[in-house]
Design a protein around this motif. Structure first.
Motif, PDB file in Angstrom:
ATOM      1  N   LYS A 168      -3.247  12.002   7.137  1.00 31.22           N
ATOM      2  CA  LYS A 168      -4.580  12.541   7.371  1.00 31.22           C
ATOM      3  C   LYS A 168      -4.433  13.865   8.108  1.00 31.22           C
ATOM      4  O   LYS A 168      -3.379  14.155   8.679  1.00 31.22           O
ATOM      5  N   PRO A 169      -5.473  14.678   8.148  1.00 30.31           N
ATOM      6  CA  PRO A 169      -5.415  15.894   8.968  1.00 30.31           C
ATOM      7  C   PRO A 169      -5.128  15.538  10.426  1.00 30.31           C
ATOM      8  O   PRO A 169      -5.762  14.643  10.991  1.00 30.31           O
ATOM      9  N   GLY A 170      -4.141  16.164  11.027  1.00 27.69           N
ATOM     10  CA  GLY A 170      -3.751  15.845  12.394  1.00 27.69           C
ATOM     11  C   GLY A 170      -2.455  15.065  12.452  1.00 27.69           C
ATOM     12  O   GLY A 170      -1.893  14.881  13.531  1.00 27.69           O
ATOM     13  N   GLY A 171      -1.979  14.552  11.309  1.00 25.83           N
ATOM     14  CA  GLY A 171      -0.669  13.911  11.280  1.00 25.83           C
ATOM     15  C   GLY A 171      -0.681  12.399  11.187  1.00 25.83           C
ATOM     16  O   GLY A 171       0.335  11.794  10.848  1.00 25.83           O
ATOM     17  N   ALA A 172      -1.814  11.730  11.512  1.00 23.34           N
ATOM     18  CA  ALA A 172      -1.869  10.270  11.404  1.00 23.34           C
ATOM     19  C   ALA A 172      -1.844   9.873   9.931  1.00 23.34           C
ATOM     20  O   ALA A 172      -2.135  10.676   9.040  1.00 23.34           O
ATOM     21  N   MET A 173      -1.478   8.601   9.686  1.00 22.64           N
ATOM     22  CA  MET A 173      -1.350   8.121   8.317  1.00 22.64           C
ATOM     23  C   MET A 173      -2.525   7.210   7.959  1.00 22.64           C
ATOM     24  O   MET A 173      -3.076   6.526   8.809  1.00 22.64           O
ATOM     25  N   ARG A 174      -2.888   7.245   6.682  1.00 18.29           N
ATOM     26  CA  ARG A 174      -3.883   6.307   6.165  1.00 18.29           C
ATOM     27  C   ARG A 174      -3.316   5.622   4.929  1.00 18.29           C
ATOM     28  O   ARG A 174      -2.366   6.105   4.310  1.00 18.29           O
ATOM     29  N   THR A 175      -3.893   4.470   4.574  1.00 18.60           N
ATOM     30  CA  THR A 175      -3.392   3.705   3.439  1.00 18.60           C
ATOM     31  C   THR A 175      -4.266   3.930   2.212  1.00 18.60           C
ATOM     32  O   THR A 175      -5.487   4.125   2.328  1.00 18.60           O
ATOM     33  N   VAL A 176      -3.639   3.869   1.046  1.00 17.98           N
ATOM     34  CA  VAL A 176      -4.369   3.954  -0.215  1.00 17.98           C
ATOM     35  C   VAL A 176      -3.791   2.897  -1.158  1.00 17.98           C
ATOM     36  O   VAL A 176      -2.620   2.511  -1.027  1.00 17.98           O
ATOM     37  N   LEU A 212       0.828  -1.207   0.000  1.00 21.73           N
ATOM     38  CA  LEU A 212       0.000   0.000   0.000  1.00 21.73           C
ATOM     39  C   LEU A 212       0.862   1.256   0.000  1.00 21.73           C
ATOM     40  O   LEU A 212       2.071   1.201   0.281  1.00 21.73           O
ATOM     41  N   LEU A 213       0.226   2.375  -0.298  1.00 21.95           N
ATOM     42  CA  LEU A 213       0.857   3.687  -0.153  1.00 21.95           C
ATOM     43  C   LEU A 213       0.311   4.351   1.096  1.00 21.95           C
ATOM     44  O   LEU A 213      -0.840   4.124   1.489  1.00 21.95           O
ATOM     45  N   LEU A 214       1.139   5.159   1.734  1.00 20.94           N
ATOM     46  CA  LEU A 214       0.739   5.882   2.943  1.00 20.94           C
ATOM     47  C   LEU A 214       0.660   7.380   2.648  1.00 20.94           C
ATOM     48  O   LEU A 214       1.568   7.945   2.021  1.00 20.94           O
ATOM     49  N   VAL A 215      -0.439   7.967   3.101  1.00 22.64           N
ATOM     50  CA  VAL A 215      -0.609   9.422   2.971  1.00 22.64           C
ATOM     51  C   VAL A 215      -1.113   9.959   4.306  1.00 22.64           C
ATOM     52  O   VAL A 215      -1.828   9.252   5.036  1.00 22.64           O
ATOM     53  N   ILE A 220       5.384   7.318  -0.255  1.00 27.57           N
ATOM     54  CA  ILE A 220       5.704   6.359   0.814  1.00 27.57           C
ATOM     55  C   ILE A 220       5.037   5.021   0.473  1.00 27.57           C
ATOM     56  O   ILE A 220       3.816   4.931   0.370  1.00 27.57           O
ATOM     57  N   TYR A 221       5.864   3.987   0.312  1.00 26.91           N
ATOM     58  CA  TYR A 221       5.439   2.657  -0.132  1.00 26.91           C
ATOM     59  C   TYR A 221       5.656   1.658   1.010  1.00 26.91           C
ATOM     60  O   TYR A 221       6.766   1.538   1.529  1.00 26.91           O
ATOM     61  N   ARG A 222       4.595   0.973   1.422  1.00 29.78           N
ATOM     62  CA  ARG A 222       4.705  -0.017   2.504  1.00 29.78           C
ATOM     63  C   ARG A 222       4.589  -1.422   1.914  1.00 29.78           C
ATOM     64  O   ARG A 222       3.550  -1.782   1.343  1.00 29.78           O
ATOM     65  N   PHE A 223       5.672  -2.205   2.069  1.00 28.22           N
ATOM     66  CA  PHE A 223       5.657  -3.595   1.612  1.00 28.22           C
ATOM     67  C   PHE A 223       5.059  -4.464   2.715  1.00 28.22           C
ATOM     68  O   PHE A 223       5.407  -4.326   3.888  1.00 28.22           O
ATOM     69  N   GLY A 224       4.168  -5.403   2.354  1.00 30.43           N
ATOM     70  CA  GLY A 224       3.346  -6.091   3.352  1.00 30.43           C
ATOM     71  C   GLY A 224       3.859  -7.411   3.869  1.00 30.43           C
ATOM     72  O   GLY A 224       3.108  -8.137   4.526  1.00 30.43           O
ATOM     73  N   SER A 225       5.123  -7.778   3.609  1.00 30.33           N
ATOM     74  CA  SER A 225       5.598  -9.092   4.016  1.00 30.33           C
ATOM     75  C   SER A 225       7.110  -9.077   4.170  1.00 30.33           C
ATOM     76  O   SER A 225       7.769  -8.086   3.837  1.00 30.33           O
TER      77      SER A 225
END
Length: 593
Positions: free
Chosen positions: A464-472, A459-462, A486-491
């Motif tokens: 959110k308002p307030g500084g926390a991250m969400r996945t797309v 997934l990609l991370l972006v 920002i690229y998150r590898f899942g394994s």
């Protein structure tokens, strides 16, 4: 009066201390009371599943043990029929093996005894080697138990309990469903009073249809009556021993009305007394032929016992040691091998029976052992009047209960791919055999595991308002900040998924010409092998050629050690490795300014 009061107070103090403290490694450690199910690692490795126990609970455990015996004795008779063993050997499975596990096992709840899956494996493997019920057949079954005991002992000593994790719940659903179908079909001939001459599920079914006109109606009436009594008792309440009622009723009817005169076959003499302890006499040349059967039994024992112990430890907020349980199961199977019976397993059915009648520790099983001892000494003679159709009907119902329609339906609805895996496993058991089914189950479990790690959810991370991250999703190609992706590898990263890792990163990097930093969030990467290291170097080089800075975040220490050792840290630059993605974003903004 005062002395009596002081004595009672002292006694209450001792009981409280015994319940709330245990001795381990020479230290006294405070622990929970029995009601909260304490950790039970005593300074001696005996009766961990039975003590400590609340004094108030002990009478309940004894009552539960008596009730459980009423359920267990008829049930093991059914499993004995599945295994092709003499009837009394089934009762032996809940004598010494159950006693030995209660002494050496750690689980308070796991009940050890005959089990349908392992009984089916034994019958499937031995049917071509000896006549079911013959002394040679019994000797082979005993040797299988001893070989399985050796495997379990080695697994326990090497602390290989984690191997149970590699038999997925999905394939176990399929395997047990296949076993259930196979068992149920195999008992239809006995229920109709027809000779079951053919071997193989479809051959048996074809033979039944062909000989249906030979049905012995009185035998069929007995079979339907047994099924009706068991179903009715279950409707009345789970604590009503329907199987026991059916057996007692059938024995009484056979004795009073001479059912043999109606063409109904009965068991004849059932030997009583204690089992004769001896080493099974099997030719050395035949032992290698038993290894496949023993391995299949070992794997089912490993997976099913661990799964049952875990389920009930969670249910009762209890603890257990799966490697200690493997030792206990090994010794229980060794006891089975030398006492003339067959493989025993941690049985989910029996474990649930004990829970339903109020048992919470191995004291229930110890009580059951005592009841079984009395039955063997004084009450086996009436079994001679028992119609064989009664056992066929009971085994038929056992088979039906193994068919997990609810689990298969849930898999089909929620995970179609895993449903196909379970279906293939079930059909292998039904069409080819139980041993082959367990092999397919293992292979499919490993493939399913590799599939999850081969195609992880990346997934990609972006922010959110307030500084926390969400996945797309990757397809969106959304940057966390303009110029930063920002690229998150899942394994874990290894040879099978390194190509996917490289391909996705390069495609994302080429997607937008404005990209300046590419961050790999390594929070899910717990290991990286040699092939993946080379892929990592290739990614570094290709990104450098595109004038994109590669940065890392959330790298765990073992992976960091690998990156240091193989020179990747030097290629990236230690100042481009961050503790969190928020640190990455802040560092990027500083360079952009």
């Amino acid at each position: 009066m005062a002395e009596s009061w002081q004595l009672n107070r002292f006694r209450r103090f001792l009981v409280h201390e015994f319940k709330s403290r245990i001795i381990f490694n020479g230290e006294i450690k405070a622990n929970m009371t029995h009601e909260k199910n304490p950790k039970r690692f005593l300074h001696f490795p005996f009766f961990q599943g039975a003590f400590p126990s609340s004094p108030k609970q002990i009478p309940l455990e004894i009552t539960a043990g008596i009730a459980f015996a009423a359920f267990a004795i008829p049930e093991v008779m059914g499993y004995t029929k599945i295994a092709g063993m003499p009837l009394v050997t089934g009762i032996y499975t809940i004598l010494l093996p159950m006693l030995v596990f209660a002494i050496f096992g750690s689980s308070r709840h796991l009940v050890v005894g005959a089990d349908s899956a392992t009984a089916a494996i034994i019958a499937s493997g031995l049917i071509t080697m000896a006549v079911p019920g013959s002394p040679q057949y019994v000797a082979y079954a005993g040797m299988i138990a001893l070989i399985a005991a050796i495997f379990l002992l080695i697994a326990g000593l090497l602390q290989l309990g984690f191997l149970a994790d590699f038999l997925s719940h999905t394939v176990l659903i399929g395997f047990l469903t296949g076993v259930g179908i196979r068992i149920s079909i195999s008992q239809l001939a006995g229920m109709f009073g027809i000779s079951a001459g053919s071997y193989g599920t479809f051959m048996q079914l074809a033979s039944l249809v062909r000989d249906l006109d030979l049905t012995n109606v009185p035998t069929l009436i007995v079979s339907l009556s047994v099924i009706g009594i068991i179903f009715l008792s279950e409707r009345i309440g789970s604590k009503v021993p329907g199987a026991l009622i059916a057996i007692i009723g059938a024995i009484a009817a056979s004795w009073m009305f001479d059912l043999t005169s109606y063409g109904i076959i009965i068991l004849d003499a059932v030997p009583g007394g204690l089992p004769h302890l001896s080493f099974p006499q099997v030719p050395l040349s035949d032992i290698p032929k038993l290894f496949n059967i023993s391995v299949a039994c070992f794997l089912i024992i490993l997976a099913q016992s661990a799964a049952t112990s875990r389920a009930y430890s969670v249910k009762f907020s209890d603890t257990f040691n799966e490697n200690s349980d493997l030792i206990g199961l090994s010794l229980a199977n060794a006891a089975a091998g030398i006492s003339g019976t067959f493989v025993v397993n941690g049985s989910p059915t029996k474990t649930e029976m004990v829970r339903s009648v109020g048992g919470q520790t191995q004291l229930t099983q110890l009580t059951t052992v005592f009841i079984v001892l009395i039955v063997l000494m004084f009450f086996t003679r009436p079994f001679a009047y028992l119609p064989t159709a009664v056992l066929s009907s009971m085994v038929f119902l056992i088979g039906l209960r193994l068919i997990d329609t609810e689990g298969m339906t849930a898999l089909h609805r929620q995970r179609p791919v895993e449903f196909n895996v379970a279906l293939i496993t079930a059909m292998t058991v039904v069409v080819i055999g139980v041993e082959q089914g367990i092999v397919i189950a293992i292979v499919l479990s490993v493939i399913a595991h590799l599939r999850h790690s081969y195609r992880p959810l990346n997934l990609l991370l972006v922010p959110k308002p307030g500084g926390a991250m969400r996945t797309v999703p990757l397809e969106k190609g959304q940057q966390a900040v303009e110029g930063l992706l920002i690229y998150r590898f899942g394994s874990n990263l290894y040879f099978a998924n390194e190509n996917r890792f490289t391909k996705e990163i390069i495609e994302l990097a080429k997607k937008d010409g404005s990209l300046k930093w590419f961050c790999i969030s390594a929070t899910n990467i717990g290991d990286i092998d040699f092939t993946a290291i080379e892929a990592f170097k290739n990614v570094c080089i290709q990104l450098q050629q595109m004038n994109i800075t590669l940065v890392l975040s959330e790298v765990v220490q073992p992976v960091m050690n690998e990156l240091d050792r193989d020179g990747i840290t030097k290629m990236i630059g230690r100042d481009h490795i961050f503790e969190s993605v928020q640190d990455v974003i802040e560092a990027y903004k500083r360079t952009a300014d």
